[in-house]
Enzyme design. Sequence first.
Site, mmCIF file in Angstrom:
data_model
loop_
_atom_site.group_PDB
_atom_site.id
_atom_site.type_symbol
_atom_site.label_atom_id
_atom_site.label_comp_id
_atom_site.label_asym_id
_atom_site.label_seq_id
_atom_site.Cartn_x
_atom_site.Cartn_y
_atom_site.Cartn_z
ATOM 1 N N LYS B 75 0.856 -1.194 0.000
ATOM 2 C CA LYS B 75 0.000 0.000 0.000
ATOM 3 C C LYS B 75 0.887 1.237 0.000
ATOM 4 C CE LYS B 75 -4.008 1.874 2.580
ATOM 5 N NZ LYS B 75 -4.825 1.729 3.805
ATOM 6 N N SER B 150 -9.814 1.731 2.824
ATOM 7 C CA SER B 150 -8.924 2.484 1.974
ATOM 8 C C SER B 150 -7.893 1.640 1.229
ATOM 9 C CB SER B 150 -8.183 3.535 2.807
ATOM 10 O OG SER B 150 -7.332 2.910 3.760
ATOM 11 N N SER B 174 -10.011 -0.581 7.026
ATOM 12 C CA SER B 174 -9.381 -0.383 5.713
ATOM 13 C C SER B 174 -8.686 -1.596 5.125
ATOM 14 C CB SER B 174 -8.393 0.781 5.771
ATOM 15 O OG SER B 174 -9.093 2.005 5.719
#
Lengths: 494, 487
Positions: B75, B150, B174
């Site tokens: 990420k 997210s 997330s």
Amino acid sequence: MTTAAPAKTEYEVIIGLETHCQLGTETKIFSDSATEFGADPNTHIDPVCLGLPGTLPVLNQTVLEYAVKAGLALNCAIAPYSKFDRKQYFYPDLPKNYQISQYDLPIAEHGHIEIELVDKKGNATRKKIGVTRLHMEEDAGKLVHAGTDMSGSAYSLVDYNRAGVPLAEIVSEPDLRSGAEAAEYAREIRRIVRYLGICDGNMQEGSLRCDVNISVRPVGQKEFGTKVEIKNMNSFNAIQRAIDYEIERQIDALETGNDTIVQETRLWDEGGQRTISMRSKEGSSDYRYFPEPDLTPIEVSADQREAWAAELPELPAAKRSRYQTDLGLSAYDANVLVDDRTTAEYFEAVVTAGADAKLAANWVQGDIAGYLKNEKKTLNDIALTAENLAELIGLITDGTISGKIAKEILPDLLEQGGSPKTLVEERGLVQISDASELEAIIQKAIDDNPNQLEQFRAGKTKLRGFFVGQVMKATQGKADPKLTNQILGKLLQG
Amino acid sequence: MASIRELHQQLVSKERSAVEIAQEALNHIEKTEPSVKSFLAVTADHAIAQAKQVDDKIAAGEEIGPLAGIPIGIKDNMCTKGVKTTCASKMLENFVPPYESTVTQKLIDAGAVMVGKTNLDEFAMGSSTENSAYHTTNNPWDLACVPGGSSGGSAASVAAQECVVSIGSDTGGSIRQPASFCGVVGMKPTYGLVSRYGLVAFASSLDQIGPFSRSVEDSALLLEAIAGYDPKDSTSLKVDVPSYAKSLRPDFRPKGKLKVGVIKETFGTGADKAVEEAVEKAVELLQELGAEIQVISCPRFQYGLPTYYIIAPSEASANLARYDGVKYGFRAEEGENLLDMYCKTRAAGFGPEVKRRIAVGTYALSAGYYDAYYLKAQKARTLIKKDFEAAFAKVDVLISPTAPTTAFRAGEKADDPIAMYLSDLMTIPVNLAGLPALSIPCGFDEGGMPIGMQIIGNVLREDQVLEVAHVYEQAAEWYKRVPQILA
């Protein structure tokens, strides 16, 4: 205060100090960069003290130790549980735009120190000054403006070497009543942190910084007057002068209405010897404090606290008191000696080695201090051990040498060390204290100078000094001065 | 794409090289990226170089760990030294970290091969990855749907088999919510188990890094590699990391030993019927497999969402204050003075959701509001934690849906922040309590979109969470289904 003499009786001055001490750790409070002063800009930096994205603070445990020791020395209660908070404001010298500080649970609270003010006549007054709290926080960086200030500059540069240097902020109670008291309080704080070895107390380099809060009110009035903050004093004298100036300004404002007192920050203008308004504190910043989630709470166990307490040295106030009560020194002498820990410890070692305390005090703060000042040296640079100085003092006390001889050989002893007794013997400096031997020498000095003798006997008594000089010249200063005086008096009368 | 264990076997037996595996992943990425768009940056050269190192090791006869040569997505809110780390924000468009995050360093040390930095909602704020300043990511099961957020890029990349596993971060769901939306396994460990050093902070007291994978075993292996005490993170826990993967068993024995609680408050409160039914069926299967089932009440569960939306923005408002145009990242050039430069930089550098949360957090911490909001939220947080403590006195793990719905269509909730926030209703209380939790596929809705079940464990009981998930996974066999685009 030099003016406003009548006002003195009508107004009460309320002063509190906030003192920032840079703690002398090798590395920063939350990262590994060096704290050393004076390096090239932005050379003592790392991702953490720059607040780069993703970095996290880790508390330097030495900072905690120093803060707890300072708290103990200030007679504070040490919090068994305290925490860090974020103090938020935007400024380019603050890398994260928040400062990691302590808000409602500081490491130390509810303390006090004792200050001692000695007047010109040598009379000492002691006063207890409350210490509200001591907390740990990180220092900010430094801005360098292209012009005189940020708004007047096309650009400003930032040096983050100082960002993250550990600070202990010490807040006093509003117990101070004059510039002299405030300056003495600040001096005492510096003495304490220097005794502890946790801060070098260098005001020029900013490792000790004082902000003053001051207000005046008519005596008898319950409410405090409007509080003004003064910053930018880089010496204790400046603190005193800034406060005295501000007292006058505020009283004058109250009495004449020519000026107003508003809640603001004022700067001490050293060149102009006055305070000038910097910024208003009305509607002052909301720092939006909240607990620092990146650091766990700080716990100090009773065992840890006691272990650190056991490492504290005897502190200045205790020393001053002991020197006066136990060693019989004057308040003035005690204050001078105690001002610096090395000096005090040297002095004590001389006394421990058997020297008379008063004489030891005189030597340490007189001739030795004078020598060190001239040579720009410290006690750590000299070869004369405390034991040797005690020996030297002993030689004077037992009449082996005169004080004059002792002063003469002092520089050699300071530079080369060794036993004063051996030196005196080697150089044949032992005092002539034998009355008959001295009498012969004095008689010769009189006989050799018949003119002067005649004048003396005709009433020019000042010439006595001339004969003392002759005797000293003949003995290379070794004549016992007391005995010489006695015999000379007798012989001159004829 | 094969599992970690299979790939490891192939490498050790020299059936395939790490470079071949990496190249295969990169080729596949080239094919799928135009439609899925999981990555903000594909780090092909980096991947090949890392793979070569693994091959050299194998050639030299050195032993390699299970993650060596395994293609992984990271990420883009984790700092990678020398590789741009943008947080999907314009603010950090050109930010190249001069240091490596602890997690990525551990992965480098383990020989994992980073194929790219995955997309996310800007600064990890969002539930659909639509808040990325660069592009949206599409759900591999239906490209018209969001992947969740997210960590949408990390979830989609694993679902689309662009990498074997990936790393995400979870502040309020997330990892778990996008895992649910994309039909993969995603786990948020106990707060403090994985170091946050180098994870660009959103809400420090809630953020936690965790794995995405297609199988429970792969998540277990990845978690083992990234977990552990880190002296650079004061909140990291001083605990030994157990071998999660080794302790996975094919079934529960003896019968009735494992107690599973179903959180009462997560049913009948507006979740999709299909979601509730799928989770209920999964619970039935667990019972058949030998688990003892109880219904457990967490009466303050519903206060998680409002509590979170005070605490997380409060911390974020401070964490994001550093993006001011002074030191790095984006700076608006036309500033007339310092304040103007700050304002213009932050106005242009942050997207609307980030600004909304900074504004909320700043407000909640303001003088006069602190007690009513932040302090009260902290008290509520304590009560929510207590509910979990009481629950774990009775059961070993708790079960709920991961999200109230399956993946929604792109743009559907983009203009309705509250509807978007509700997407994390089930996952948020877990972050507030700092507990480990995992989302595992437990079925599909009538539209063919995956449904996730959340398994919550007690503090540091990742082993139990993984055990339940593994037994369920092996019995339910949902992992056999793959998105159409791969068929």
